[in-house]
Design a protein around this motif. Structure first.
Motif: not given
Length: 99
Positions: A54-83
């Motif tokens: 567990i990396d508390d800093g990474a968790i905080d950053k992820i929660v801050e960045s993804l907070g309130g986003k649906s699974a579909e929105e997160v999936e779209a972000l991941i696909k965009d990043g892979k692209g």
């Protein structure tokens, strides 16, 4: 010595990527389980259950960045990043070791 340093850095980068993906996966498990806005504590519980590092800093950053986003929105972000990563050159191939 320089080659060893580069290999060491590359290994650390891969470790960081894996660590970050574990944290994103834990966040997504919370969302898919019905928690639309998981807290850092929620993500930690999932990682602890999996006995993952567990990396508390990474968790905080992820929660801050993804907070309130649906699974579909997160999936779209991941696909965009892979692209975007696909458009980055991977370097040239090694020379043929002739003989």
């Amino acid at each position: 010595l320089r080659v060893q340093d580069d290999v060491g850095r590359r290994g650390n980068l891969e470790d960081l990527r894996a660590l970050a993906m574990k944290h994103v996966a834990a966040y997504m498990l919370c969302v898919l389980g019905g928690n639309a806005n998981p807290s850092a504590a929620d993500v930690k519980k999932v990682l602890q259950a999996a006995e993952a590092n567990i990396d508390d800093g990474a968790i905080d950053k992820i929660v801050e960045s993804l907070g309130g986003k649906s699974a579909e929105e997160v999936e779209a972000l991941i696909k965009d990043g892979k692209g975007k990563m696909g458009s980055v050159g991977g370097g040239g191939g090694g020379g043929g070791g002739g003989g």
